[in-house]
Design an enzyme around this catalytic site. Structure first.
Site, PDB file in Angstrom:
ATOM      1  CG  ASP A  50     -23.561  13.955   8.090  1.00 44.34           C
ATOM      2  OD1 ASP A  50     -24.256  14.630   8.872  1.00 44.34           O
ATOM      3  OD2 ASP A  50     -24.009  12.980   7.471  1.00 44.34           O
ATOM      4  CD  GLU A  91     -25.391   6.907   8.450  1.00 41.49           C
ATOM      5  OE1 GLU A  91     -26.406   6.209   8.209  1.00 41.49           O
ATOM      6  OE2 GLU A  91     -25.446   8.010   9.001  1.00 41.49           O
ATOM      7  CD  GLU A 143     -31.917   8.271  10.421  1.00 37.01           C
ATOM      8  OE1 GLU A 143     -31.185   9.002   9.727  1.00 37.01           O
ATOM      9  OE2 GLU A 143     -31.528   7.187  10.897  1.00 37.01           O
ATOM     10  CD  GLU A 213     -30.957  17.415   9.102  1.00 37.43           C
ATOM     11  OE1 GLU A 213     -30.199  17.435   8.121  1.00 37.43           O
ATOM     12  OE2 GLU A 213     -30.812  16.624  10.055  1.00 37.43           O
TER      13      GLU A 213
HETATM   14  C1  LIG Z   1     -27.090  16.310   9.750  1.00 38.38           C
HETATM   15  C2  LIG Z   1     -27.618  14.951   9.476  1.00 38.38           C
HETATM   16  N1  LIG Z   1     -28.935  14.756   9.481  1.00 38.38           N
HETATM   17  C3  LIG Z   1     -29.456  13.534   9.251  1.00 38.38           C
HETATM   18  C4  LIG Z   1     -28.637  12.458   9.009  1.00 38.38           C
HETATM   19  C5  LIG Z   1     -29.243  11.112   8.718  1.00 38.38           C
HETATM   20  O1  LIG Z   1     -28.728  10.090   9.451  1.00 38.38           O
HETATM   21  C6  LIG Z   1     -27.242  12.692   9.025  1.00 38.38           C
HETATM   22  N2  LIG Z   1     -26.369  11.691   8.779  1.00 38.38           N
HETATM   23  N3  LIG Z   1     -26.774  13.943   9.252  1.00 38.38           N
END
Ligand SMILES: Cc1ncc(CO)c(N)n1
Length: 226
Positions: A50, A91, A143, A213
């Site tokens: 991520d 983040e 998001e 996702e």
């Molecule tokens: C794969 C993914 N989707 C959405 C977000 C949301 O910012 C993230 N951090 N990572």
């Protein structure tokens, strides 16, 4: 005929594609965080992947900001998107802290196929040929999936491992929820005035986000996927 409130475009999609959407927001990985059965090596794998994704998400967010300045009919879109970019700044730092806490070396993470494909998808969406309503639809969906997934983890009766509480709060908190709601309102406003062609294109991208996702969560299993 009776007068009923007209459904917004996102309402229509979320009910029409509820099974696909649930696949992304109630994925086994998320359910395992909620019920405390999560495997920590899965979590660490997700964390490293991520971080790579979020770094690709920043230029995508910048492209949305540019499009909103050129194509939006509402000046306040800029503030909403800029707020999103500010939280992306936090983040990135948060990922670095968590990586150190969980002993994940971010510099040696190799992006897995599903991640490479998702980042490539973002890159395509940055093209100037992609209309603002289409791009902001994808941005909102990306998001919203995280917001709904982690907010579900936090709902009553959860058994989230204490070490993962901060992760769930990062995307499941009320402020992030309000931000996603603002993005959704922008999408609905843009699509209300859009051509059928643009609406259909946005729907296709919405569904693609949902699929990406699911594939992204699947990576936490660690099984090589094609
Ligand atoms: C794969 C993914 N989707 C959405 C977000 C949301 O910012 C993230 N951090 N990572």
């Amino acid at each position: 005929m009776e007068e009923t409130a007209k459904k917004t475009v996102t309402e229509t999609w979320l009910s029409k594609h509820r099974f696909q959407y649930k696949g992304a927001t109630r994925h086994p990985f998320i359910l395992s965080i909620r019920n405390g059965s999560v495997n920590f090596s899965s979590f660490k794998r997700w964390l490293g992947q991520d971080y790579i994704f979020v770094r690709s998400f920043v230029p995508f967010a910048a492209s949305i900001l540019m499009k909103s300045c050129k194509e939006s009919s509402d000046e306040s879109d800029m503030e909403v998107i800029l707020g999103g970019m500010a939280s992306l700044n936090d983040e990135i730092n948060w990922f670095k802290q968590q990586a150190s806490k969980f002993h994940v070396s971010l510099t040696s993470v190799v992006p897995q196929n599903a991640n490479v494909r998702y980042c490539k998808f973002l890159e395509n969406l940055m093209s100037s040929e992609i209309e603002y309503p289409v791009a902001i639809t994808a941005f909102w969906a990306i998001e919203a999936v995280y917001q709904e997934s982690f907010a579900h983890c936090l709902e009553e009766g959860n058994k989230i491992p204490q070490e993962l509480q901060a992760t769930c709060e990062r995307w499941g908190n009320a402020g992030f929820g309000a931000y996603c709601r603002s993005l959704r309102d922008i999408v609905d406003r843009c699509l209300q005035n859009a051509s059928q062609e643009v609406i259909s294109k946005a729907e296709v991208f919405f569904l693609s986000v949902v699929e990406h996702e699911v594939e992204f969560w699947n990576m936490s299993n660690g099984e090589a996927s094609v």
